[in-house]
Design a protein around this motif. Structure first.
Motif, mmCIF file in Angstrom:
data_model
loop_
_atom_site.group_PDB
_atom_site.id
_atom_site.type_symbol
_atom_site.label_atom_id
_atom_site.label_comp_id
_atom_site.label_asym_id
_atom_site.label_seq_id
_atom_site.Cartn_x
_atom_site.Cartn_y
_atom_site.Cartn_z
ATOM 1 N N SER A 293 0.156 -5.375 -6.885
ATOM 2 C CA SER A 293 -0.952 -4.422 -6.791
ATOM 3 C C SER A 293 -2.150 -5.011 -6.062
ATOM 4 O O SER A 293 -2.922 -4.279 -5.429
ATOM 5 N N ASN A 294 -2.327 -6.350 -6.110
ATOM 6 C CA ASN A 294 -3.487 -6.950 -5.447
ATOM 7 C C ASN A 294 -3.331 -7.008 -3.926
ATOM 8 O O ASN A 294 -4.230 -7.431 -3.210
ATOM 9 N N CYS A 295 -2.154 -6.561 -3.413
ATOM 10 C CA CYS A 295 -1.931 -6.495 -1.964
ATOM 11 C C CYS A 295 -2.083 -5.073 -1.427
ATOM 12 O O CYS A 295 -1.982 -4.863 -0.212
ATOM 13 N N THR B 135 0.830 -1.205 0.000
ATOM 14 C CA THR B 135 0.000 0.000 0.000
ATOM 15 C C THR B 135 0.864 1.255 0.000
ATOM 16 O O THR B 135 0.588 2.221 -0.734
ATOM 17 N N LEU B 136 1.910 1.259 0.807
ATOM 18 C CA LEU B 136 2.793 2.424 0.879
ATOM 19 C C LEU B 136 3.484 2.686 -0.459
ATOM 20 O O LEU B 136 3.561 3.833 -0.920
ATOM 21 N N LEU B 137 3.970 1.627 -1.096
ATOM 22 C CA LEU B 137 4.627 1.796 -2.391
ATOM 23 C C LEU B 137 3.634 2.246 -3.456
ATOM 24 O O LEU B 137 3.975 3.038 -4.342
ATOM 25 N N ASP B 138 2.400 1.762 -3.353
ATOM 26 C CA ASP B 138 1.360 2.167 -4.299
ATOM 27 C C ASP B 138 1.055 3.655 -4.146
ATOM 28 O O ASP B 138 0.900 4.389 -5.140
ATOM 29 N N ILE C 191 5.923 3.858 -6.477
ATOM 30 C CA ILE C 191 7.215 3.179 -6.571
ATOM 31 C C ILE C 191 6.956 1.679 -6.621
ATOM 32 O O ILE C 191 6.152 1.155 -5.843
ATOM 33 N N GLU C 192 7.616 0.990 -7.534
ATOM 34 C CA GLU C 192 7.412 -0.452 -7.669
ATOM 35 C C GLU C 192 8.749 -1.178 -7.770
ATOM 36 O O GLU C 192 9.733 -0.640 -8.280
ATOM 37 N N ASN D 270 -6.992 -3.421 -8.139
ATOM 38 C CA ASN D 270 -6.769 -4.868 -8.247
ATOM 39 C C ASN D 270 -6.715 -5.568 -6.894
ATOM 40 O O ASN D 270 -6.419 -6.771 -6.832
ATOM 41 N N PHE D 271 -7.003 -4.878 -5.827
ATOM 42 C CA PHE D 271 -6.883 -5.438 -4.479
ATOM 43 C C PHE D 271 -7.721 -6.703 -4.318
ATOM 44 O O PHE D 271 -8.880 -6.766 -4.742
ATOM 45 N N ASP D 272 -7.121 -7.707 -3.702
ATOM 46 C CA ASP D 272 -7.782 -8.994 -3.485
ATOM 47 C C ASP D 272 -8.656 -8.936 -2.236
ATOM 48 O O ASP D 272 -8.169 -9.103 -1.117
ATOM 49 N N VAL D 273 -9.947 -8.715 -2.419
ATOM 50 C CA VAL D 273 -10.876 -8.598 -1.294
ATOM 51 C C VAL D 273 -11.251 -9.961 -0.719
ATOM 52 O O VAL D 273 -11.882 -10.039 0.337
ATOM 53 N N LYS D 274 -10.861 -11.033 -1.407
ATOM 54 C CA LYS D 274 -11.231 -12.381 -0.965
ATOM 55 C C LYS D 274 -10.123 -13.069 -0.163
ATOM 56 O O LYS D 274 -10.270 -14.228 0.217
#
Length: 514
Positions: free
Chosen positions: A490-492, A476-479, A483-484, A498-502
């Motif tokens: 991205s799903n984290c 989240t902080l890098l997003d 910065i990558e 793209n966040f993985d809600v499941k």
């Protein structure tokens, strides 16, 4: 604790067993006992000198952190300290009187065998002294070992643990140096990204989250004004600080293999990306629970602790407002892009010690609390007052950045159960409960940030109700900072589309459900 009370504590805790042992040894006059007697006296006398110096100078006995500093100090630094603080008239005079007193007493005992003559009386007095001394010690400091009541034995133990801790710190520090980090994207344009890390703060005791008592009036107002985005479903991966710290700022998430310090961390990533970093803490600087923080601090451009102390130190931590001058100083050294972590003592155990003892912070008492008995109500009131003071600390930090292009993220490391549904106050991984992991999380965005980064503001607004566990915070902080690296996903990131809600959030072997 003042010098006199510290000296009394030392006399109670540090000499009781020594007197007993000395009395017993002195009652015999053979060669072996005489050698042992001399060893005990010399060692105790030597160790007592630095003990008394620290009591005079700092109002405390040397703890493990002091031994670590001594082990890490070179000869020139040692001589500089001695010349500045030890080679003083009052110190030299006091040491001379002390040595003369010891020599006189010892010589008197040797000549007249005073202790042997009154051995039974001495043992009786000493036994009372020992029972009272160690009893008080255990009541006040439950972590204290019985060996620590003997001054030279305590010195040996502290030295051993300090050496072990330094070695462990070195292993952690060099576990991953960040040399393999590859920056695949670096479009950060936010001057100030701030992370405020709380301690033992439960969202279930914050009016920000609907708690019946007004424990967070300042944050409540900021929410009404639209200055903060309050996340509704965030949990911690653990209910202890150390395992949380291991994951919060590294790519080491829950369920991963190996050791946390073998994974890359955000401070090494940001260093490679050209971001100025700071770790400013009001927590311990070393020891069982402090080493992770010290590793992070050492990787930053600025690493500051309000007090040098170890995890088991008897020193009372300063209130979190002690961080303010360090934050102001960091701002004076700010660069084009900055990432700061402010680690609070927050609402940690001994709740009544987390806020100044004045009417302003004693807002809640037993009359307004719910609980089975008066003790429950009193402790809940102390915790709620600590929450109130924490509200002040956090908002004061925010105010330091309100005129800047800044974003501030707040979470607690874990939560706290305070007689919420059973006879228990604290946090415990083995007998854990949802109260211990349900934590507050909010993001403050300054007026300048909202103007300059509208897409970020929109992404944050849309994310507030997503289920999240903070072991993915580095993503989240890098997003946020654009910065990558190869390890970023991205799903984290909770603010990413793209966040993985499941993702299943597991705590104490069970899947957490809000």
């Amino acid at each position: 604790m003042n010098v006199m009370s510290s000296f009394n504590a030392y006399m109670t805790h540090g000499t009781a067993l020594f007197i007993l042992v000395f009395a017993l040894i002195t009652s015999f006059d053979n060669f072996v006992c005489k050698i042992l007697r001399n060893i005990v006296c010399i060692m105790s006398g030597i160790v007592c000198l630095p003990d008394l110096f620290f009591l005079y100078k700092y109002g405390m006995k040397p703890d493990m952190s002091v031994f670590e500093v001594l082990m890490a100090t070179n000869t020139s630094e040692a001589f500089e300290y001695i010349s500045m603080y030890v080679l003083k008239f009052e110190i030299i005079f006091g040491v001379s009187i002390y040595l003369l007193f010891l020599f006189s007493i010892y010589n008197y005992i040797e000549r007249f065998n005073f202790v042997k003559k009154y051995i039974y009386v001495t043992i009786g007095i000493v036994m009372i002294y020992v029972v009272m001394g160690t009893g008080i010690s255990y009541a006040m400091h439950r972590h204290m070992k019985w060996q620590d009541t003997v001054n030279f034995v305590r010195a040996i133990r502290m030295g051993k643990y300090a050496y072990r801790d330094l070695k462990q710190y070195e292993i952690m520090l060099h576990g991953n140096t960040g040399e393999d980090i590859v920056i695949t994207r670096n479009e950060d344009s936010i001057p100030y990204v701030i992370y405020i890390l709380g301690e033992s703060t439960s969202r279930n005791h914050q009016s920000l989250y609907g708690y019946e008592l007004e424990t967070t009036p300042r944050l409540d107002n900021m929410k009404r004004e639209g200055d903060i985005h309050v996340f509704t479903d965030v949990v911690s991966p653990h209910s202890h600080t150390m395992p949380v710290l291991e994951k919060l700022f590294t790519f080491y998430r829950k369920g991963a293999g190996g050791n946390w310090y073998e994974y890359n961390n955000i401070f090494d990533v940001l260093k490679k990306a050209g971001v100025n970093t700071a770790w400013i803490s009001n927590q311990e600087s070393s020891g069982v629970y402090g080493n992770a923080g010290r590793v992070y601090a050492s990787k930053c451009d600025i690493g500051e602790f309000t007090l040098i102390r170890d995890s088991m130190s008897e020193i009372m931590e300063p209130y979190d407002e002690a961080l303010f001058p360090y934050i102001d100083d960091a701002l004076k050294k700010a660069k084009l892009r900055n990432f700061y972590v402010f680690h609070l003592m927050g609402t940690h155990g001994r709740y009544s010690s987390r806020y100044p003892d004045i009417d302003q912070w004693r807002k809640f008492d037993e009359e307004v609390e719910i609980g089975k008995n008066e003790q429950w109500k009193q402790i809940r009131a102390e915790y709620d007052n600590a929450i109130l003071y924490n509200d002040y600390i956090v908002t004061e930090i925010i105010n330091k950045f309100k005129d800047k292009d800044a974003i501030i993220i707040f979470t607690s490391d874990h939560g706290e159960e305070v007689y919420d549904e059973r006879d228990y106050a604290g946090h415990d991984e083995i007998n854990g409960s949802r109260w211990m992991i349900e934590i507050p999380m909010f993001i403050y965005t300054s007026p300048k940030f909202r103007i300059n980064h509208p897409e970020k503001e929109k992404a944050i607004t849309e994310a507030v109700d997503r289920p999240y566990m903070t072991d993915d915070m580095i993503h989240t902080l890098l997003d946020i900072m654009d910065i990558e690296t190869d390890e970023y996903h991205s799903n984290c990131s909770i603010i990413n589309k793209n966040f993985d809600v499941k993702r299943e959030r597991v705590y104490a072997g069970k899947i957490y459900e809000k």
